[in-house]
Design a protein around this motif. Sequence first.
Motif, PDB file in Angstrom:
ATOM      1  N   VAL A   1      -9.998  -8.993   0.542  1.00 14.27           N
ATOM      2  CA  VAL A   1      -8.818  -8.544  -0.190  1.00 14.27           C
ATOM      3  C   VAL A   1      -7.582  -9.047   0.556  1.00 14.27           C
ATOM      4  CG1 VAL A   1      -7.478  -6.553  -0.970  1.00 14.27           C
ATOM      5  CG2 VAL A   1      -9.987  -6.514  -1.090  1.00 14.27           C
ATOM      6  N   ALA A   2      -6.723  -9.753  -0.158  1.00 13.49           N
ATOM      7  CA  ALA A   2      -5.458 -10.214   0.401  1.00 13.49           C
ATOM      8  C   ALA A   2      -4.350  -9.290  -0.099  1.00 13.49           C
ATOM      9  CB  ALA A   2      -5.181 -11.649  -0.017  1.00 13.49           C
ATOM     10  N   VAL A   3      -3.489  -8.855   0.797  1.00 12.72           N
ATOM     11  CA  VAL A   3      -2.451  -7.899   0.433  1.00 12.72           C
ATOM     12  C   VAL A   3      -1.125  -8.339   1.042  1.00 12.72           C
ATOM     13  CG1 VAL A   3      -3.017  -6.428   2.423  1.00 12.72           C
ATOM     14  CG2 VAL A   3      -1.826  -5.440   0.456  1.00 12.72           C
ATOM     15  N   SER A   4      -0.055  -8.211   0.279  1.00 12.89           N
ATOM     16  CA  SER A   4       1.261  -8.573   0.803  1.00 12.89           C
ATOM     17  C   SER A   4       1.761  -7.486   1.743  1.00 12.89           C
ATOM     18  CB  SER A   4       2.256  -8.779  -0.343  1.00 12.89           C
ATOM     19  OG  SER A   4       2.645  -7.535  -0.897  1.00 12.89           O
ATOM     20  N   ALA A   5       2.682  -7.868   2.622  1.00 17.63           N
ATOM     21  CA  ALA A   5       3.228  -6.904   3.584  1.00 17.63           C
ATOM     22  C   ALA A   5       3.956  -5.780   2.872  1.00 17.63           C
ATOM     23  CB  ALA A   5       4.163  -7.621   4.552  1.00 17.63           C
ATOM     24  N   ARG A   6       4.650  -6.086   1.792  1.00 13.46           N
ATOM     25  CA  ARG A   6       5.434  -5.076   1.070  1.00 13.46           C
ATOM     26  C   ARG A   6       4.543  -4.132   0.281  1.00 13.46           C
ATOM     27  NH1 ARG A   6       9.188  -6.581  -3.843  1.00 13.46           N
ATOM     28  NH2 ARG A   6       9.930  -4.514  -4.447  1.00 13.46           N
ATOM     29  N   ALA A   7       3.342  -4.574  -0.092  1.00 14.24           N
ATOM     30  CA  ALA A   7       2.402  -3.661  -0.747  1.00 14.24           C
ATOM     31  C   ALA A   7       1.756  -2.729   0.271  1.00 14.24           C
ATOM     32  CB  ALA A   7       1.334  -4.453  -1.494  1.00 14.24           C
ATOM     33  N   LEU A   8       1.510  -3.249   1.472  1.00 13.27           N
ATOM     34  CA  LEU A   8       0.845  -2.468   2.507  1.00 13.27           C
ATOM     35  C   LEU A   8       1.789  -1.500   3.203  1.00 13.27           C
ATOM     36  CD1 LEU A   8      -1.711  -1.920   4.152  1.00 13.27           C
ATOM     37  CD2 LEU A   8      -1.109  -3.870   5.603  1.00 13.27           C
ATOM     38  N   PHE A   9       3.030  -1.932   3.440  1.00 11.32           N
ATOM     39  CA  PHE A   9       4.005  -1.111   4.149  1.00 11.32           C
ATOM     40  C   PHE A   9       5.267  -0.914   3.314  1.00 11.32           C
ATOM     41  CE2 PHE A   9       1.666  -3.168   7.736  1.00 11.32           C
ATOM     42  CZ  PHE A   9       1.057  -2.014   8.204  1.00 11.32           C
ATOM     43  N   ASP A  10       5.993   0.141   3.623  1.00 17.19           N
ATOM     44  CA  ASP A  10       7.207   0.493   2.895  1.00 17.19           C
ATOM     45  C   ASP A  10       8.377  -0.331   3.443  1.00 17.19           C
ATOM     46  OD1 ASP A  10       9.342   1.580   1.593  1.00 17.19           O
ATOM     47  OD2 ASP A  10       9.222   3.549   2.548  1.00 17.19           O
TER      48      ASP A  10
END
Length: 304
Positions: free
Chosen positions: A10-19
């Motif tokens: 799973v690839a996730v963007s920094a803004r999706a993972l953190f506020d």
Amino acid sequence: MIPGEKVMTVAVSARALFDFEEENRAFLEEDPAGYRALQGKRLDLPARPGAAFSLVRKLLALNCGDAHNVEVAILSRNDPVTGLRVFASARHHGLPIGRAIFTGGAAPHRYLGALGADLFLSANAVDVRAAMAAGFASARVWPEPSPEGHLRDDGELRIAFDGDSVLFSDEAERVFRLMQLERFIDHEVRNAHTPLPPGPLKPFLSALCRLRNGSGSPVSVRTALVTARSAPAHERAIRTLMAWGVTVDEAMFLGGRPKAPFLAEFGPDIFFDDQLRNCESASRHVTTGHVPYGINNEAEVALQ
């Protein structure tokens, strides 16, 4: 994971993972210097959990002992210096993430193939559409921080899917949009034993089923189909899953009733739907991912 099975990635963007919403408000595409300067001042300040945080934490918890079942990689438009804060935030929150790509503003979706990504989650709608157009299962995650209730570590990973245009193709959705409801039901009843073509997130559900059956992790996996279909159109959906050899733990055939109250009860770590109005409603209760696929999203694409 069963020996020889592919690790789910799973690839996730920094803004999706953190506020990073406060920092994002300082971002100007024509001049990102202000955004980068703000992030640079906060390198030692761990970011708060974002919308996809609970999902990622539970996915990583499926790696038990020597078993490596899930790979989570950060795929971000951030520059490498901001990447220092992203990695530091992951360490602070106990997320064992070691792989990341920071593109410095360039389109990130071109690296999904090299990563072997089964799913891409981002708060950037443009990046998600580009990834989907390139053939990768993708969803735009609503960027609000996860509600505190959804940061609980209850030992169960719960994921809910819409049916048509998410798990299944938009074949039936096109029939529904172009015909009256009665004709749609008749079409589905006549084709009850003909499996629907797979939709963009079918491979992700298949990967979850493999994890559920062979991960050996103390974290359990529970899935739900949450669809506006009702009887007798339910039969084709169930028989399609049977033909694919996959299962869901719960199935909700809501006959057009709002999905949000039912999702609030199920409490998924993420819910995937193709219709923006459903996503907007659900996101008030649970983390939600918009899947920009199928006939319901064609008008939106035409306006861009």
